[in-house]
Scaffold this motif. Structure first.
Motif, PDB file in Angstrom:
ATOM      1  N   ALA A  36      15.990  -3.776   6.868  1.00 32.41           N
ATOM      2  CA  ALA A  36      16.385  -4.867   7.767  1.00 32.41           C
ATOM      3  C   ALA A  36      17.690  -4.538   8.479  1.00 32.41           C
ATOM      4  O   ALA A  36      17.848  -4.816   9.675  1.00 32.41           O
ATOM      5  CB  ALA A  36      16.516  -6.174   6.983  1.00 32.41           C
ATOM      6  N   ARG A  37      18.640  -3.928   7.741  1.00 31.86           N
ATOM      7  CA  ARG A  37      19.927  -3.583   8.360  1.00 31.86           C
ATOM      8  C   ARG A  37      19.795  -2.435   9.351  1.00 31.86           C
ATOM      9  O   ARG A  37      20.566  -2.338  10.307  1.00 31.86           O
ATOM     10  CB  ARG A  37      20.938  -3.219   7.265  1.00 31.86           C
ATOM     11  CG  ARG A  37      21.533  -4.416   6.559  1.00 31.86           C
ATOM     12  CD  ARG A  37      22.749  -4.009   5.733  1.00 31.86           C
ATOM     13  NE  ARG A  37      22.360  -3.244   4.561  1.00 31.86           N
ATOM     14  CZ  ARG A  37      22.136  -3.770   3.364  1.00 31.86           C
ATOM     15  NH1 ARG A  37      22.238  -5.067   3.190  1.00 31.86           N
ATOM     16  NH2 ARG A  37      21.801  -3.009   2.339  1.00 31.86           N
TER      17      ARG A  37
ATOM     18  N   ALA B 241       0.836  -1.209   0.000  1.00 35.24           N
ATOM     19  CA  ALA B 241       0.000   0.000   0.000  1.00 35.24           C
ATOM     20  C   ALA B 241       0.866   1.253   0.000  1.00 35.24           C
ATOM     21  O   ALA B 241       0.528   2.256  -0.638  1.00 35.24           O
ATOM     22  CB  ALA B 241      -0.922  -0.013   1.219  1.00 35.24           C
ATOM     23  N   ALA B 242       1.992   1.205   0.708  1.00 34.76           N
ATOM     24  CA  ALA B 242       2.873   2.376   0.794  1.00 34.76           C
ATOM     25  C   ALA B 242       3.797   2.487  -0.412  1.00 34.76           C
ATOM     26  O   ALA B 242       4.234   3.579  -0.779  1.00 34.76           O
ATOM     27  CB  ALA B 242       3.710   2.301   2.073  1.00 34.76           C
ATOM     28  N   SER B 243       4.111   1.345  -1.015  1.00 30.49           N
ATOM     29  CA  SER B 243       5.040   1.325  -2.142  1.00 30.49           C
ATOM     30  C   SER B 243       4.436   0.467  -3.251  1.00 30.49           C
ATOM     31  O   SER B 243       4.687  -0.735  -3.329  1.00 30.49           O
ATOM     32  CB  SER B 243       6.395   0.748  -1.704  1.00 30.49           C
ATOM     33  OG  SER B 243       7.285   0.681  -2.786  1.00 30.49           O
TER      34      SER B 243
ATOM     35  N   MET C  61      13.445   3.133   1.489  1.00 34.11           N
ATOM     36  CA  MET C  61      14.668   2.412   1.848  1.00 34.11           C
ATOM     37  C   MET C  61      14.807   1.058   1.157  1.00 34.11           C
ATOM     38  O   MET C  61      15.927   0.575   0.965  1.00 34.11           O
ATOM     39  CB  MET C  61      14.712   2.169   3.368  1.00 34.11           C
ATOM     40  CG  MET C  61      14.669   3.414   4.210  1.00 34.11           C
ATOM     41  SD  MET C  61      14.759   3.030   5.977  1.00 34.11           S
ATOM     42  CE  MET C  61      16.408   2.359   6.116  1.00 34.11           C
ATOM     43  N   GLY C  62      13.688   0.439   0.814  1.00 32.20           N
ATOM     44  CA  GLY C  62      13.754  -0.946   0.359  1.00 32.20           C
ATOM     45  C   GLY C  62      13.912  -1.874   1.558  1.00 32.20           C
ATOM     46  O   GLY C  62      14.315  -1.453   2.645  1.00 32.20           O
TER      47      GLY C  62
ATOM     48  N   ALA D 116       7.148  -0.016  10.081  1.00 26.80           N
ATOM     49  CA  ALA D 116       8.273  -0.424   9.228  1.00 26.80           C
ATOM     50  C   ALA D 116       7.857  -0.445   7.758  1.00 26.80           C
ATOM     51  O   ALA D 116       8.632  -0.057   6.871  1.00 26.80           O
ATOM     52  CB  ALA D 116       8.775  -1.795   9.657  1.00 26.80           C
ATOM     53  N   ALA D 117       6.643  -0.889   7.484  1.00 27.63           N
ATOM     54  CA  ALA D 117       6.183  -0.992   6.092  1.00 27.63           C
ATOM     55  C   ALA D 117       6.165   0.363   5.397  1.00 27.63           C
ATOM     56  O   ALA D 117       6.375   0.454   4.179  1.00 27.63           O
ATOM     57  CB  ALA D 117       4.802  -1.633   6.047  1.00 27.63           C
ATOM     58  N   THR D 118       5.941   1.443   6.152  1.00 33.39           N
ATOM     59  CA  THR D 118       5.909   2.777   5.538  1.00 33.39           C
ATOM     60  C   THR D 118       7.281   3.206   5.039  1.00 33.39           C
ATOM     61  O   THR D 118       7.390   4.144   4.244  1.00 33.39           O
ATOM     62  CB  THR D 118       5.396   3.838   6.542  1.00 33.39           C
ATOM     63  OG1 THR D 118       6.322   3.956   7.630  1.00 33.39           O
ATOM     64  CG2 THR D 118       4.021   3.464   7.067  1.00 33.39           C
TER      65      THR D 118
END
Length: 703
Positions: free
Chosen positions: A142-143, A97-99, A136-137, A129-131
């Motif tokens: 994750a990093r 939804a965000a990307s 960032m991808g 995090a999903a936003t």
């Protein structure tokens, strides 16, 4: 004059005859008032149902608590695990939804799984995090999660303030706690993957919290959903709460002190467990240490960083046997090396014990240890050092110096006897059997292994019983009693799998594969041998990986698949030479000689068997020497040049056409011993009859 009705009374009047469900959301910040009102309503309105949400129970009559757990996170990066994970489903939906265009695929599955696991499946954290995926991808996201509180700040406009950022959510819960609850909560953060009540009491009690009060405070924190408790009664913080509490520990100036308490507790636990790993409670303590593995690693890091060399050495020597039993050789080798190399002050006996453990584990990994004999010397009355040196001596048998191995085992046996250490005596008797088997002294081997089995049974060590009966199974193989050998190997495999002794599973699988091979069931033999090779490779257990490879070659030769046989056997020969295991080299040379004979390559067969005979003679290995003589006879028959065996024979016959000239019988003339091939076999059998067991020589045995 009548008093006006209160809001609660008016609400009761409205709801008294209603049949409905009433929802109260986020009651935790007004818990007392909410509980009082809800209690009044449910007593006054019999058909009213109330659904309150809160971080803690209301504790009113008729309350049923339903705990809303975090979403399920994937256990592994597989299509099945990812598809079943509700955390992954929510994250992917919100990220798409965000990307626009984002989708879960094989290329990003590992990063998505990592994000969901590191956020412990907390819905708000996953949504925040999903936003960030668009900018960032998932790989960078994750990093970057180490700094999750600065990262996860983009909540939805219009949402309550406490839902705008991850920090605000945890702040909201933190502010509702008492000082004592905050103290316990932040101190729990030093534990990795949770702790028991005893671990919590050891780290959380202090000047401001009595030890007896910790259990009640933990119960309150569990009620508030800030601490989770598992079926095994382990207390654990979710990852975002852990990160927040570590910050609070630093802010309170307590971090170093609480880490020291943590280290002291887990050092004491390891030292308490160590003797039980060799007794009746072996299974319980193995599992206990497994559960606390991450905490034990953290304790070691604390000692190393705080220049506590003695404590670090105490910890790794207490855990040495656990690492070996569990097959965690790489992990144990790293820890022992780090502690042994620490320059801080420590008793010499501790350093010697750590050096012996480290040396033995390096040998099991097929590596040459950078540890000299002078580094493992110490007090002969030190039982811990004696056990570590015995372990090193046992490892030397498979990985190098047989003379040094035998010397170390005999020294250990004498030390154990002087100390009255029954477990040590049993272990040393079992390993002394290696040399009895090598020399064909089967009477001593049987006596030592039976006594070893009896002692291991007395002390309750099932690992030891498995080893002693494993050697008795080898004797049964040599006698041709394959049914008994298989029973012992199967019993050993069940014990190893039941106790989780994965380092021993390859050995038992090899035993079962050999029995099937000796009885001619080659297809049944391959399965356990292949599994043994795979498991040993996964554990970095170099010795059993090589043994399995060699036996696969032997099995292929018996089936007539000479190309496959030679590939396995040459790999095994090279590996045996690398680890300097002479018995393995000798037996593999014999197998390669038989392969060459079956190909009709007499020169290669002779070269292999002569080399094998010479090495076997140097080792005093009569069975292998006899096997080489049998192979030499076969090679001579291939080229039609019989050799003559005679009593007192002290070396291999020269290659065809070589050596000093001597008077010979005509090539096809009969001899007193019968056929040319039987001449050499007769000499071999005379050597084998020196053993006390009938059938000690089994033609062309496996490696």
């Amino acid at each position: 004059m009548p008093q006006p009705a209160s809001p609660a009374d008016r609400l009761v009047e409205v709801l008294r005859t209603k049949r409905m469900l009433l929802v109260f959301d986020n009651c935790e910040h007004v818990i007392e008032a909410a509980a009082e009102l809800i209690d009044l309503l449910v007593r006054s309105a019999p058909d009213l149902y109330v659904l309150p949400t809160s971080q803690e129970p209301l504790r009113v009559t008729g309350e049923r608590v339903y705990y809303v757990a975090p979403l399920g996170v994937p256990g592994a990066v597989s299509d099945t695990d990812l598809a079943r994970s509700s955390a992954v489903e929510l994250f992917v939906t919100r990220a798409a939804a965000a990307s626009p265009g984002f989708a879960l695929e094989s290329g990003n599955a590992a990063a998505v799984a990592s994000i969901c696991r590191r956020l412990d499946g907390i819905p708000l954290a996953l949504e925040l995090a999903a936003t960030q995926v668009r900018g960032m991808g998932v790989y960078e996201l994750a990093r970057a999660l180490d700094d999750r509180f600065h990262l996860l700040t983009a909540g939805r406009r219009g949402a309550p303030e406490r839902h705008q950022t991850l920090r605000a959510t945890v702040d909201w819960s933190w502010e509702l706690l008492s000082d004592a609850e905050r103290a316990v909560l932040r101190r729990l953060a030093v534990h990795v993957n949770g702790c028991t009540l005893a671990g919590a009491e050891a780290t959380c009690a202090g000047d401001d919290v009595e030890p007896a009060a910790v259990v009640e405070l933990l119960a309150r924190l569990v009620d508030r959903s800030l601490v989770t408790v598992t079926d095994g009664r382990r207390y654990r913080l979710l990852a975002p709460v852990t990160a927040y509490c570590v910050e609070q520990l630093h802010a309170a100036g307590e971090f170093d002190e609480v880490r020291r308490r943590h280290g002291r507790y887990y050092l004491a636990l390891a030292e308490e467990a160590e003797p039980h790993l060799r007794g009746h409670e072996q299974r319980h303590w193995l599992r206990r240490l497994d559960t606390e593995n991450a905490n034990l690693r953290a304790a070691l890091e604390t000692f190393l960083n705080a220049d506590k060399a003695a404590e670090a050495l105490r910890l790794v020597t207490a855990l040495g046997w656990h690492w070996v039993l569990r097959g965690r050789l790489r992990e144990g080798g790293w820890a022992l090396a780090a502690a042994h190399a620490h320059p801080g002050p420590a008793p010499q006996g501790l350093r010697a014990e750590a050096a012996a453990w480290y040396s033995g584990i390096r040998l099991m990994l097929g590596e040459r240890p950078a540890v000299g004999d002078d580094e493992i010397r110490g007090n002969n009355a030190d039982a811990g050092l004696a056990r570590a040196r015995w372990f090193r001596g046992a490892a030397l048998y498979s990985f190098g110096d047989l003379a040094a191995s035998e010397k170390e085992v005999h020294r250990a046996l004498a030390t154990f006897r002087s100390l009255g250490d029954r477990w040590g005596i049993a272990a040393a008797l079992w390993t002394r059997g290696f040399f009895s088997l090598l020399r064909g002294d089967f009477a001593t081997l049987r006596r030592d292994c039976e006594q070893s089995d009896e002692l291991f049974r007395e002390v309750g060590d099932r690992w030891g019983q498995m080893q002693a009966t494993g050697s008795l199974a080898e004797l049964a193989e040599l006698a041709g009693d394959y049914a008994q050998a298989e029973r012992w190997h199967r019993d050993g495999l069940r014990t190893a799998e039941d106790l989780g002794l994965w380092a021993d599973v390859p050995a038992k699988l090899v035993g079962l594969g050999r029995v099937a091979m000796f009885t001619g069931d080659y297809s049944r033999a391959r399965k356990p041998l292949e599994r043994a090779e795979r498991l040993a490779a996964e554990q970095s257990n170099r010795y059993w990986e090589i043994v399995a490879d060699a036996n696969l070659g032997s099995c292929a030769r018996r089936e007539g698949d000479l190309g496959t046989a030679e590939t396995h056997l040459r790999n095994a020969l090279k590996s045996y030479q690398q680890i300097r295991h002479e018995p393995g080299v000798v037996n593999t040379l014999a197998e390669l000689g038989f392969v060459a004979e079956q190909r009709g390559d007499a020169a290669e067969a002779l070269a292999c068997h002569i080399a094998g005979f010479e090495r076997a003679s140097e080792l005093g290995n009569q069975r292998s020497a006899a096997l080489a003589l049998e192979g030499l006879a076969g090679a001579q028959v291939v080229v039609g040049r019989p050799v003559r065996a005679r009593r007192g024979y002290s070396g291999p016959p020269p290659p065809c056409g070589k050596g000093p000239k001597r008077r010979r019988r005509r090539r096809n003339a009969p001899t007193s011993s019968g056929s040319p091939r039987r001449c050499v076999i007769s000499s071999a059998r005379r050597r084998s009859r020196r053993s006390s067991m009938p059938g000690a020589l089994s033609s062309r045995r496996s490696t």
